[in-house]
Design a protein around this motif. Sequence first.
Motif, PDB file in Angstrom:
ATOM      1  N   CYS A  33       0.818  -1.215   0.000  1.00  0.00           N
ATOM      2  CA  CYS A  33       0.000   0.000   0.000  1.00  0.00           C
ATOM      3  C   CYS A  33       0.850   1.263   0.000  1.00  0.00           C
ATOM      4  O   CYS A  33       0.389   2.324  -0.413  1.00  0.00           O
ATOM      5  CB  CYS A  33      -0.973  -0.001   1.178  1.00  0.00           C
ATOM      6  SG  CYS A  33      -2.287  -1.229   0.981  1.00  0.00           S
ATOM      7  N   LYS A  34       2.115   1.160   0.417  1.00  0.00           N
ATOM      8  CA  LYS A  34       3.037   2.287   0.408  1.00  0.00           C
ATOM      9  C   LYS A  34       3.793   2.390  -0.914  1.00  0.00           C
ATOM     10  O   LYS A  34       4.437   3.394  -1.184  1.00  0.00           O
ATOM     11  CB  LYS A  34       4.061   2.148   1.545  1.00  0.00           C
ATOM     12  CG  LYS A  34       3.453   2.234   2.914  1.00  0.00           C
ATOM     13  CD  LYS A  34       4.500   1.938   3.974  1.00  0.00           C
ATOM     14  CE  LYS A  34       3.829   1.787   5.305  1.00  0.00           C
ATOM     15  NZ  LYS A  34       4.235   2.768   6.271  1.00  0.00           N
ATOM     16  N   GLN A  39       0.087   1.487  -5.886  1.00  0.00           N
ATOM     17  CA  GLN A  39      -0.935   2.535  -5.831  1.00  0.00           C
ATOM     18  C   GLN A  39      -1.477   2.825  -7.233  1.00  0.00           C
ATOM     19  O   GLN A  39      -2.682   2.989  -7.421  1.00  0.00           O
ATOM     20  CB  GLN A  39      -0.360   3.806  -5.196  1.00  0.00           C
ATOM     21  CG  GLN A  39      -0.059   3.630  -3.724  1.00  0.00           C
ATOM     22  CD  GLN A  39       0.728   4.783  -3.128  1.00  0.00           C
ATOM     23  OE1 GLN A  39       1.124   5.721  -3.826  1.00  0.00           O
ATOM     24  NE2 GLN A  39       0.994   4.705  -1.829  1.00  0.00           N
ATOM     25  N   GLU A  54      -1.737   6.185  -0.278  1.00  0.00           N
ATOM     26  CA  GLU A  54      -1.589   4.983   0.551  1.00  0.00           C
ATOM     27  C   GLU A  54      -2.919   4.639   1.221  1.00  0.00           C
ATOM     28  O   GLU A  54      -3.317   3.465   1.287  1.00  0.00           O
ATOM     29  CB  GLU A  54      -0.504   5.216   1.604  1.00  0.00           C
ATOM     30  CG  GLU A  54      -0.293   4.043   2.536  1.00  0.00           C
ATOM     31  CD  GLU A  54       0.748   4.314   3.609  1.00  0.00           C
ATOM     32  OE1 GLU A  54       0.744   3.564   4.607  1.00  0.00           O
ATOM     33  OE2 GLU A  54       1.554   5.254   3.471  1.00  0.00           O
ATOM     34  N   THR A  57      -5.351   3.186  -1.319  1.00  0.00           N
ATOM     35  CA  THR A  57      -4.872   1.872  -1.729  1.00  0.00           C
ATOM     36  C   THR A  57      -5.213   0.832  -0.661  1.00  0.00           C
ATOM     37  O   THR A  57      -5.673  -0.264  -0.976  1.00  0.00           O
ATOM     38  CB  THR A  57      -3.359   1.900  -1.998  1.00  0.00           C
ATOM     39  OG1 THR A  57      -3.088   2.897  -2.985  1.00  0.00           O
ATOM     40  CG2 THR A  57      -2.865   0.552  -2.487  1.00  0.00           C
TER      41      THR A  57
END
Length: 101
Positions: A33-34, A39, A54, A57
């Motif tokens: 997610c980072k 993303q 983030e 996502t």
Amino acid sequence: MLSQTNSTGVMDRTARRPAFTDLPARTQAALLCKDARFQRFAAQQCGCDSPFTEYFTAAWLRDQCNILSRADLHSDAQALAKFNVLITEFDVWTGKIAAPR
């Protein structure tokens, strides 16, 4: 490579980071997610031209896996299976692997 201090206080540069695939699914999900590529992948799956943040996502991933928290990947076999499919689709999208048959 991670640096760790040994018992004599000297930095040990032989310590290695665990492989991504060896991490718990919830940790993999948090790291993904980072990731800017993930993303963009998530946004594209929703038909958006701009990458997600983030936060969005993570919300998309939870929605796709039908979970309330990424920690649920530890105890929900169906969610984990969906997560693994997402990882495979992402790997195909990035060109890391060829399309599955």
